[in-house]
Structure formats: C-alpha cells, structure tokens
Design an enzyme around this catalytic site. Sequence first.
Site, PDB file in Angstrom:
ATOM      1  N   LYS A  35       0.842  -1.199   0.000  1.00 28.73           N
ATOM      2  CA  LYS A  35       0.000   0.000   0.000  1.00 28.73           C
ATOM      3  C   LYS A  35       0.878   1.250   0.000  1.00 28.73           C
ATOM      4  O   LYS A  35       2.088   1.174   0.210  1.00 28.73           O
ATOM      5  CB  LYS A  35      -0.927  -0.007   1.217  1.00 28.73           C
ATOM      6  CG  LYS A  35      -0.216   0.013   2.555  1.00 28.73           C
ATOM      7  CD  LYS A  35      -1.206  -0.044   3.694  1.00 28.73           C
ATOM      8  CE  LYS A  35      -0.459   0.029   5.038  1.00 28.73           C
ATOM      9  NZ  LYS A  35      -1.379   0.085   6.176  1.00 28.73           N
ATOM     10  N   TYR A 257      16.550  30.227   7.074  1.00 32.37           N
ATOM     11  CA  TYR A 257      15.346  30.956   7.434  1.00 32.37           C
ATOM     12  C   TYR A 257      15.265  31.185   8.939  1.00 32.37           C
ATOM     13  O   TYR A 257      15.459  30.260   9.737  1.00 32.37           O
ATOM     14  CB  TYR A 257      14.100  30.195   6.979  1.00 32.37           C
ATOM     15  CG  TYR A 257      13.841  30.289   5.492  1.00 32.37           C
ATOM     16  CD1 TYR A 257      13.578  31.519   4.892  1.00 32.37           C
ATOM     17  CD2 TYR A 257      13.851  29.154   4.687  1.00 32.37           C
ATOM     18  CE1 TYR A 257      13.326  31.619   3.530  1.00 32.37           C
ATOM     19  CE2 TYR A 257      13.602  29.236   3.322  1.00 32.37           C
ATOM     20  CZ  TYR A 257      13.348  30.467   2.753  1.00 32.37           C
ATOM     21  OH  TYR A 257      13.106  30.566   1.397  1.00 32.37           O
TER      22      TYR A 257
END
Length: 362
Positions: A35, A257
Amino acid sequence: MSRTTVATIHLGALRHNLARLKALAAPAKVMAVVKADAYGHGLERVARALDGEAEAFAVAALGDGLRLRAAGHRQRIVVLSGPDNPSDLAEMQRLQLDAAIHHEAQLQWLAQVSSSRGRLRVWLKVDSGMHRLGFAPERVAEVHARLAAMPGIDPEIGLLTHFSESEVFEGAQTASQIARFIEVTKALNGPRSLSNSAAVLGWPDARGDWVRTGGLLYGLSVVEGKTGADFGFRPAMTLGTRLIAINRIGKGERIGYNGTWTCPEDMPVGVAAVGYGDGYPRSAVAGTPVLVGDLRVPLIGRVSMDLITLDLREASRATVGDSVTLWGPQLPVEIVAAQAGTISYDLTCGMTRRVLFVEDEG
C-alpha cells in the site's frame, strides 16, 4: 534535466527481506503489503521484484489492486479497507480481489452481490482493541454467519485483526488483543491473519495462517531505538543528492530561514540540493546526521523547500559535487525519522514526484 535528488531502490534487499520474513513467520504465509505506493518505493517496481516469491499482496485501495492486475500479477490481492462503495464490488469480482469487511454498510452491499461473476473472497475484520476499523467482538459470530449465508461470497471467510502497539514487545495491549481475537473466533472456520511487521518480530503466538508485513519488507523498523538492520533486514531505499555549494561563514552569523542556528566560529557551510519539496522532513532538527561522502556531518539551520545546510567542519576536504546521503544502508532512515519526530514509514512514503527513482540489484 532531472533534479539532483535520487532515490535508489535496492531490489536485492527487497528479496532478502521477503525471504527473511518467510523464515521468521513459517509456517504462516506472508502477504507482502504494498500500500501507499509500496511505502514510497513504487508499487509496480516492488511487485515486479517480488513476483514469484510473494504468496499474496495487500493494498489499501481497489485502484492499487487494478494496477497490480494490469501489471500481470496473479497472486491473491487483499484490499485491506474493502469496498468504499457498492460499485466497487463488481470490479473486485472481475479482478478476483479479496475484500476486508469491517462495517455494517459493506454487509448491506454484499447481500446484493451475485455469484454470476464468481464468488467474492472476503476477510472479516475484528476490532480486537485498536478501535479504527472492524466489528466489535460481540458481533463477530453474527457477521460471520451472515457472510456465510450470502450466495455471492466465497465460503472460505478469512478472519483478521490489527494491532495498535505490537512494537512494544511483551506489552499488555497486544496480549489483550490476541486473547480477544482468539476467544471470539475459536468456533469459526477460516484462515487467520493477525500479525503486522512488528508482531512477526515480537509476538510469535500471533502468527496465524497469514502475516501482513509492510515495514520490514522495506527494511524499516518502528521498534523504538532499533533499525531494520538490527533485526537482520536491509534498507531498500537510499536517498541521495549532491553538494552544490560550500561557503565560508563567519563566527556569529546565522544560517537559513529565521536564523535558527548561529556559527560558533568561522566555518565551512555546505549546501545540498534537497529539501521538503523532495520529501526530506522540514521537522528535522539541527544535528540530524547526513553523510557527505563517507563522513557524518550535522544538519544546521532549517530545512527549506529545495536546500539544506550542513556543518562541514569535520569534512574539511569536501568539495562541490560530492555525494550526500540522507538515508540508506550506512545511515538508517530510522535515525533521521527520530530526529524529525516521526517514523521511518512517514519518510519513505513522503517522496515527491520530482525525485528521480532508479533501481539496483543490491
């Protein structure tokens, strides 16, 4: 031209891991859980690598079963969430998929199924304590009888459950779930499936007739403090990129940042071409290990969309173009995941479309 970030899928590792799972789970059979695009490794790629060895596949959705049949795979395929709407049932019959049945609405749809397309194989899901999908224990016998009476349902009805914390070996929760499942199914016929990957390692009494293994198939562990390699499994993915810049940054200057990391001295700072736009976790904290060549160096500053910054003081000979490994056989993804406050499955499932996938036989 492709971006520098490359996910290398090691096909030999997949085969090794499946063989080890078979040995650990015997005499139970193994459903290879593919999956979520095979935990980010590529559904068709993984199924092709395991074809001839996998006794069955397990998927989350009908569409994945369709992809596997379209690729020519003839093994049993179990859809773990079963039909999402009534129209799914005819397609499941056409594709000869097994359906997990966990809700009253699905029973009402199944009652209308005709055997003219062939009988549908189903697995009755028991909620033994996870409280996500499945029938409450007191309803299991009644639901089993209803399924057995439906003309469009194969008479061999599987019985399955799912554990909520099987990675806690010898924990009370899993022991309770096993006991509850055994008690409510003891008078019922049909193959049993209880164990996920962690349960294969830590709960030998829960083998049943089939185990459903995802993480360990890809060399991934969710056992706290342990990697897949600690249990004899090999990582099936290496995520790598390149250094694209090395800058000399002065003492006291802040990196990235919001300047969350400050240089303690004049130092070399490397910039690697990978970021959360590729699937590398933005939540990875300063100090998360990265390999530059064969040397471990720490991540510094915030992960940005396309780039990360690295402390190269211990890699003084690094040059632009050097290989950078984010995780792989020499740097377990479980270690990176822990630094990012998540699990290894989350990282491998998170690869984005701009990552170039390549295969090797290693």
